[in-house]
Write a protein that holds these residues in place. Sequence first.
Motif, mmCIF file in Angstrom:
data_model
loop_
_atom_site.group_PDB
_atom_site.id
_atom_site.type_symbol
_atom_site.label_atom_id
_atom_site.label_comp_id
_atom_site.label_asym_id
_atom_site.label_seq_id
_atom_site.Cartn_x
_atom_site.Cartn_y
_atom_site.Cartn_z
ATOM 1 N N GLU A 136 0.841 -1.191 0.000
ATOM 2 C CA GLU A 136 0.000 0.000 0.000
ATOM 3 C C GLU A 136 0.879 1.244 0.000
ATOM 4 O OE1 GLU A 136 -2.997 2.311 3.098
ATOM 5 O OE2 GLU A 136 -2.784 0.138 3.249
ATOM 6 N N GLY A 137 0.435 2.272 -0.690
ATOM 7 C CA GLY A 137 1.155 3.536 -0.716
ATOM 8 C C GLY A 137 0.625 4.423 -1.822
ATOM 9 N N THR A 138 1.241 5.572 -2.024
ATOM 10 C CA THR A 138 0.868 6.396 -3.160
ATOM 11 C C THR A 138 1.431 5.738 -4.418
ATOM 12 O OG1 THR A 138 2.838 7.784 -3.230
ATOM 13 C CG2 THR A 138 1.085 8.440 -1.684
ATOM 14 N N PRO A 139 0.803 5.957 -5.582
ATOM 15 C CA PRO A 139 1.369 5.379 -6.812
ATOM 16 C C PRO A 139 2.832 5.754 -7.014
ATOM 17 C CG PRO A 139 -0.859 6.153 -7.238
ATOM 18 C CD PRO A 139 -0.509 6.605 -5.849
ATOM 19 N N SER A 140 3.176 6.997 -6.708
ATOM 20 C CA SER A 140 4.565 7.421 -6.874
ATOM 21 C C SER A 140 5.493 6.683 -5.919
ATOM 22 C CB SER A 140 4.694 8.934 -6.662
ATOM 23 O OG SER A 140 4.015 9.644 -7.668
ATOM 24 N N GLU A 141 5.069 6.547 -4.658
ATOM 25 C CA GLU A 141 5.889 5.823 -3.681
ATOM 26 C C GLU A 141 6.144 4.392 -4.131
ATOM 27 O OE1 GLU A 141 4.558 7.913 0.560
ATOM 28 O OE2 GLU A 141 3.605 6.056 -0.125
ATOM 29 N N LEU A 142 5.087 3.736 -4.589
ATOM 30 C CA LEU A 142 5.209 2.331 -4.966
ATOM 31 C C LEU A 142 6.142 2.164 -6.157
ATOM 32 C CD1 LEU A 142 1.491 1.176 -4.583
ATOM 33 C CD2 LEU A 142 3.381 0.914 -2.955
ATOM 34 N N LYS A 143 6.027 3.047 -7.135
ATOM 35 C CA LYS A 143 6.893 2.945 -8.318
ATOM 36 C C LYS A 143 8.325 3.365 -8.005
ATOM 37 C CE LYS A 143 3.932 5.360 -10.742
ATOM 38 N NZ LYS A 143 3.290 6.086 -11.866
ATOM 39 N N ASP A 144 8.453 4.424 -7.202
ATOM 40 C CA ASP A 144 9.794 4.892 -6.860
ATOM 41 C C ASP A 144 10.535 3.907 -5.967
ATOM 42 O OD1 ASP A 144 9.301 7.133 -8.340
ATOM 43 O OD2 ASP A 144 8.911 8.441 -6.613
ATOM 44 N N GLY A 145 9.772 3.032 -5.292
ATOM 45 C CA GLY A 145 10.397 2.029 -4.443
ATOM 46 C C GLY A 145 11.132 0.955 -5.224
ATOM 47 N N LEU A 146 10.894 0.898 -6.519
ATOM 48 C CA LEU A 146 11.600 -0.046 -7.378
ATOM 49 C C LEU A 146 12.748 0.684 -8.051
ATOM 50 C CD1 LEU A 146 8.589 -1.862 -9.084
ATOM 51 C CD2 LEU A 146 9.824 -2.516 -7.014
ATOM 52 N N ARG A 147 13.955 0.343 -7.711
ATOM 53 C CA ARG A 147 15.114 1.021 -8.279
ATOM 54 C C ARG A 147 15.327 0.584 -9.726
ATOM 55 N NH1 ARG A 147 20.239 0.363 -4.616
ATOM 56 N NH2 ARG A 147 21.032 1.693 -6.318
ATOM 57 N N GLY A 148 15.885 1.490 -10.516
ATOM 58 C CA GLY A 148 16.267 1.137 -11.863
ATOM 59 C C GLY A 148 15.151 1.314 -12.877
ATOM 60 N N ASP A 149 15.332 0.644 -14.036
ATOM 61 C CA ASP A 149 14.408 0.743 -15.155
ATOM 62 C C ASP A 149 13.785 -0.620 -15.442
ATOM 63 O OD1 ASP A 149 15.167 3.449 -15.654
ATOM 64 O OD2 ASP A 149 16.965 2.717 -16.686
ATOM 65 N N THR A 150 12.647 -0.563 -16.105
ATOM 66 C CA THR A 150 12.002 -1.788 -16.572
ATOM 67 C C THR A 150 12.373 -2.020 -18.029
ATOM 68 O OG1 THR A 150 10.131 -1.541 -15.069
ATOM 69 C CG2 THR A 150 9.791 -2.916 -17.017
ATOM 70 N N VAL A 151 12.788 -3.226 -18.331
ATOM 71 C CA VAL A 151 13.120 -3.618 -19.704
ATOM 72 C C VAL A 151 12.093 -4.658 -20.156
ATOM 73 C CG1 VAL A 151 14.846 -4.633 -21.242
ATOM 74 C CG2 VAL A 151 15.570 -3.201 -19.313
ATOM 75 N N VAL A 152 11.402 -4.373 -21.257
ATOM 76 C CA VAL A 152 10.396 -5.279 -21.791
ATOM 77 C C VAL A 152 10.801 -5.691 -23.194
ATOM 78 C CG1 VAL A 152 7.966 -5.594 -22.400
ATOM 79 C CG2 VAL A 152 8.581 -4.163 -20.445
ATOM 80 N N VAL A 153 10.846 -7.005 -23.431
ATOM 81 C CA VAL A 153 11.251 -7.543 -24.730
ATOM 82 C C VAL A 153 10.070 -8.284 -25.332
ATOM 83 C CG1 VAL A 153 12.859 -9.057 -25.950
ATOM 84 C CG2 VAL A 153 13.641 -7.784 -23.938
ATOM 85 N N GLU A 154 9.687 -7.880 -26.541
ATOM 86 C CA GLU A 154 8.645 -8.589 -27.285
ATOM 87 C C GLU A 154 9.334 -9.589 -28.197
ATOM 88 O OE1 GLU A 154 5.484 -8.321 -26.785
ATOM 89 O OE2 GLU A 154 5.553 -6.582 -25.427
ATOM 90 N N LEU A 155 8.903 -10.840 -28.105
ATOM 91 C CA LEU A 155 9.556 -11.932 -28.821
ATOM 92 C C LEU A 155 8.832 -12.257 -30.114
ATOM 93 C CD1 LEU A 155 10.059 -14.219 -25.705
ATOM 94 C CD2 LEU A 155 11.651 -12.534 -26.629
#
Length: 355
Positions: free
Chosen positions: A233-252
């Motif tokens: 639970e948290g603010t959307p910003s808190e929850l996303k900022d709690g994940l360090r780094g970037d998301t990498v998505v690969v379409e196969l």
Amino acid sequence: MSVPTSPRGPAAAGVRAADLRKTYPGRRGAPAVTALDGLSFAVPEGTVFGLLGPNGAGKSTTVKILTTLSRADSGTATVAGLDVAREPDAVRRAVGYVAQKPVTDPMDTGLENLVLAGRLQGLARRDARARADELLERFGLAGAANRLVKTYSGGMARKLDVALGIVHRPQVLFLDEPTTGLDPEARAEMWAEIERMAADERMSVLLTTHYLDEADRLAARVAIVDRGSVVVEGTPSELKDGLRGDTVVVELGSSTSGPSDDGPTGARARLAQVLADVGLVDVVVDGAQARGRAESGSAALPGLLAALDGAGVEVVSATVARPSLDDVYLRYTGRTYGSAGGSQAPAPTTEGVAA
């Protein structure tokens, strides 16, 4: 990142749920179904709070308990400072409830539906008519006030449902999947109405949704529900900022090659291992998509693409973006939101793209 859940805390006049449990008997001798498994959260007064989770997560069961339409097996809950188990009549007077299914009479006009709702809530006839006119104007329905509801579009009918829910100016409004089935334009209009309503009416709003973008846009705080309990639970910003780094998505690609002697499961495991070997964490492979997180997505991408090429994996596209609520869900449940039955947000704006 949690809100205090004490009855004397900031949610005393909003909503408080503590350790709610609810089990339904199985059909024809099947095992019992656990709908809620110790669910707890608190909605501060005067805010929009989102319960986000896929279908079957327990969101609607929670709303039914909080609006006195069902009883929990155990646990406690208060709404507008009132105990839902001991003071159900008072709770019903204090809340508005917009269910997933329409509650209007399609053979009455929009005006007639609103006046009737006002009268049922105890308003005098003149006051009910004045409130109906006010809400029709506010929701952009004044021009259709005297049309039968059966002639309304889906977006118009949903706006009328919400207007019915606030005709008596409730302290707490429950919106259960308010935009399900609406087209993108109607969804955007409903979002705008919810934002204006929360600001103007100064009420607490509990929004249940399985749309990631809806929770991100509307809710000041979000509780992600999975299998009957709140996982974070948290603010959307808190929850996303709690994940360090970037998301990498690969379409196969559909022609992805490579050894497949051990079938699809083994192929997914090997692909996940390729992503992990180049430094990605929280890796998941779901159908034609693989995703993970890296400290620097742009730095990790060249090595990742080279590793996939070396493994004979066809890549259609690869994107790098900041973490989303889908990544938050993955982090705390171990699976993607879409694979759990939820609905994805539109593709994020990417910081880098490679193919």
